[in-house]
Motif scaffolding. Structure first.
Motif, PDB file in Angstrom:
ATOM      1  N   PHE A  86      -6.099  -0.594  68.532  1.00  0.00           N
ATOM      2  CA  PHE A  86      -5.367  -0.302  67.398  1.00  0.00           C
ATOM      3  C   PHE A  86      -6.021  -1.354  66.459  1.00  0.00           C
ATOM      4  O   PHE A  86      -6.141  -2.436  66.847  1.00  0.00           O
ATOM      5  CB  PHE A  86      -3.880  -0.347  67.577  1.00  0.00           C
ATOM      6  N   TRP A  87      -6.287  -0.935  65.235  1.00  0.00           N
ATOM      7  CA  TRP A  87      -6.693  -1.772  64.173  1.00  0.00           C
ATOM      8  C   TRP A  87      -8.062  -2.585  64.868  1.00  0.00           C
ATOM      9  O   TRP A  87      -8.242  -3.605  64.730  1.00  0.00           O
ATOM     10  CB  TRP A  87      -5.761  -2.636  63.854  1.00  0.00           C
ATOM     11  N   GLY A  88      -8.775  -2.105  65.763  1.00  0.00           N
ATOM     12  CA  GLY A  88      -9.975  -2.769  66.579  1.00  0.00           C
ATOM     13  C   GLY A  88      -9.533  -3.823  67.532  1.00  0.00           C
ATOM     14  O   GLY A  88     -10.293  -4.312  67.848  1.00  0.00           O
ATOM     15  N   LEU A  89      -8.050  -3.901  67.809  1.00  0.00           N
ATOM     16  CA  LEU A  89      -7.639  -4.954  68.844  1.00  0.00           C
ATOM     17  C   LEU A  89      -7.014  -4.310  69.938  1.00  0.00           C
ATOM     18  O   LEU A  89      -6.643  -3.117  69.926  1.00  0.00           O
ATOM     19  CB  LEU A  89      -6.589  -5.701  68.271  1.00  0.00           C
ATOM     20  N   PRO A  90      -7.371  -4.911  71.294  1.00  0.00           N
ATOM     21  CA  PRO A  90      -6.636  -4.134  72.499  1.00  0.00           C
ATOM     22  C   PRO A  90      -5.266  -4.438  72.360  1.00  0.00           C
ATOM     23  O   PRO A  90      -4.862  -5.736  72.448  1.00  0.00           O
ATOM     24  CB  PRO A  90      -7.554  -5.063  73.429  1.00  0.00           C
ATOM     25  N   GLY A 130       7.652  -1.905  69.495  1.00  0.00           N
ATOM     26  CA  GLY A 130       6.907  -1.382  70.454  1.00  0.00           C
ATOM     27  C   GLY A 130       6.101  -2.121  71.317  1.00  0.00           C
ATOM     28  O   GLY A 130       6.257  -3.148  71.739  1.00  0.00           O
ATOM     29  N   SER A 131       4.860  -1.677  71.227  1.00  0.00           N
ATOM     30  CA  SER A 131       3.720  -2.506  71.773  1.00  0.00           C
ATOM     31  C   SER A 131       3.375  -3.686  71.132  1.00  0.00           C
ATOM     32  O   SER A 131       2.476  -4.494  71.294  1.00  0.00           O
ATOM     33  CB  SER A 131       2.466  -1.664  71.870  1.00  0.00           C
ATOM     34  N   GLY A 132       3.819  -3.605  69.606  1.00  0.00           N
ATOM     35  CA  GLY A 132       3.607  -4.866  68.724  1.00  0.00           C
ATOM     36  C   GLY A 132       2.566  -4.659  67.769  1.00  0.00           C
ATOM     37  O   GLY A 132       1.895  -5.673  67.294  1.00  0.00           O
ATOM     38  N   ALA A 156       9.351  -3.289  76.226  1.00  0.00           N
ATOM     39  CA  ALA A 156       8.644  -3.397  75.173  1.00  0.00           C
ATOM     40  C   ALA A 156       8.248  -4.554  74.556  1.00  0.00           C
ATOM     41  O   ALA A 156       7.316  -5.014  74.077  1.00  0.00           O
ATOM     42  CB  ALA A 156       9.442  -2.462  73.928  1.00  0.00           C
ATOM     43  N   LEU A 157       9.540  -5.571  74.644  1.00  0.00           N
ATOM     44  CA  LEU A 157       9.379  -6.808  74.159  1.00  0.00           C
ATOM     45  C   LEU A 157       8.446  -7.572  74.889  1.00  0.00           C
ATOM     46  O   LEU A 157       7.511  -8.252  74.458  1.00  0.00           O
ATOM     47  CB  LEU A 157      10.636  -7.555  74.073  1.00  0.00           C
ATOM     48  N   ARG A 158       8.541  -7.472  76.123  1.00  0.00           N
ATOM     49  CA  ARG A 158       7.596  -8.235  77.139  1.00  0.00           C
ATOM     50  C   ARG A 158       6.214  -7.656  76.560  1.00  0.00           C
ATOM     51  O   ARG A 158       5.232  -8.668  76.719  1.00  0.00           O
ATOM     52  CB  ARG A 158       7.977  -7.755  78.665  1.00  0.00           C
ATOM     53  N   ASN A 163       0.850  -8.911  74.310  1.00  0.00           N
ATOM     54  CA  ASN A 163      -0.078  -8.272  73.411  1.00  0.00           C
ATOM     55  C   ASN A 163      -0.417  -9.456  71.873  1.00  0.00           C
ATOM     56  O   ASN A 163      -1.547  -9.620  71.700  1.00  0.00           O
ATOM     57  CB  ASN A 163       0.237  -6.959  72.636  1.00  0.00           C
ATOM     58  N   ALA A 164       0.578 -10.161  71.792  1.00  0.00           N
ATOM     59  CA  ALA A 164       0.469 -11.185  70.885  1.00  0.00           C
ATOM     60  C   ALA A 164      -0.491 -12.163  71.287  1.00  0.00           C
ATOM     61  O   ALA A 164      -1.229 -12.709  70.465  1.00  0.00           O
ATOM     62  CB  ALA A 164       1.672 -11.501  70.184  1.00  0.00           C
TER      63      ALA A 164
END
Ligand code: GLN
Length: 290
Positions: A86-90, A130-132, A156-158, A163-164
């Motif tokens: 998403f937005w070029g990020l994994p 969600g996935s952040g 989802a928070l985990r 992802n962050a």
């Protein structure tokens, strides 16, 4: 069951995968086959191009056969590999998170176009993170911004937290359990949300790829699809900093409903369209008293 011999070459396995998926009626057979082969064999596109004659081995054969069977049965590629871009990020996915949609990039673009300075220390909140993906995309573009992602689902928070970190913005992102903005203390320069917005009765009629594999909590917006917006619009206005905005994604047929809700909460709405030309994002700011 798909039988693949361990001595099959990587290239032959990919060709076989395309055939299997095409025969299973998968329209994106070539693209899906490439992604599934790379993931099943643990190789990159470069490995495939330069060392395409290497055998896939017993483990690779078993993994690829299992992936192809799941894809042919209608499971989305993103679910099978547990990740999506998403937005070029994994982004890693879990059963509690929606697969990030290209439509949602319209929300990110809209937020980036609001006129906030690139190097400003903006405070952001992402409701139903969600996935952040939305929060992480924005933090990746605004190097001094900080953000809070809320979700009702601990799973989802985990996933969002991981992802962050993976995308290098973990030190500027915090994640907490919350029901929309109920537990938040402002002020925020920007509040974003891609809430569930599909009417309950419609969710059952969605394609199996969405209905059976995306979490219902992430899709179902109540009897008319607007429950989440009602909660969000009631809670967010007092949390906005002066000049702050609320930006939400909507369904293609929800523009009029959102304009009505915005007006009822003293917000000025502006609607943006996605690449297909559908109303997709609503930007709202408090009406300035004159
Ligand atoms: N904010 C997340 C996304 O855009 C989750 C959205 C949702 O679950 N409705 O993918």
């Amino acid at each position: 069951m798909i039988a693949l011999a361990p001595e099959t070459s990587r290239i032959a396995a990919r060709a076989r995968a395309v055939d299997v998926l095409a025969a299973g009626g998968i329209e994106t057979a070539a693209l899906d086959a490439r992604i599934l082969v790379e993931e099943a064999l643990g190789v990159t596109a470069t490995d495939l191009a330069l060392r395409g004659e290497a055998p896939i081995g017993p483990e690779g054969a078993a993994r690829l056969a299992a992936f192809l069977a799941r894809r042919a049965a209608g499971e989305p590629v993103a679910r099978i590999i547990g990740a999506w871009e998403f937005w070029g990020l994994p982004f890693a996915l879990s059963p509690e998170t929606l697969v990030p949609r290209p439509d949602t990039e319209t929300l990110v673009e809209t937020a980036l176009g609001l006129g906030l300075r690139r190097d400003g220390a903006h405070r952001l909140a992402d409701l139903g993170t969600g996935s952040g993906c939305i929060l992480v995309a924005l933090l990746s573009e605004w190097p001094r911004a900080e953000g809070l992602g809320l979700d009702r689902s601990p799973g989802a928070l985990r996933t969002a937290r991981a992802n962050a970190a993976r995308n290098g913005v973990g030190d500027r992102a915090a994640f907490a359990a919350g029901d929309w903005a109920a537990a938040l203390a402002g002020p925020f320069d920007l509040v974003v949300a891609n809430p569930p917005y599909i009417a309950s009765t419609i969710v059952d009629g969605l394609s199996g790829e969405v209905r059976d594999h995306d979490p219902r909590l992430a899709l179902d917006g109540g009897s008319d699809g607007l429950d989440a917006y009602r909660a969000i619009l009631a809670q967010v206005p007092p949390l906005l900093a002066p000049g702050g905005h609320l930006v939400v994604e909507i369904g293609y047929d929800q523009e009029a409903a959102l304009r009505g809700l915005a007006a009822a909460h003293g917000l000025m709405p502006e609607v943006r369209r996605d690449l297909a030309g559908h109303p997709r994002v609503v930007v709202m700011a408090p009406r300035i008293a004159t």
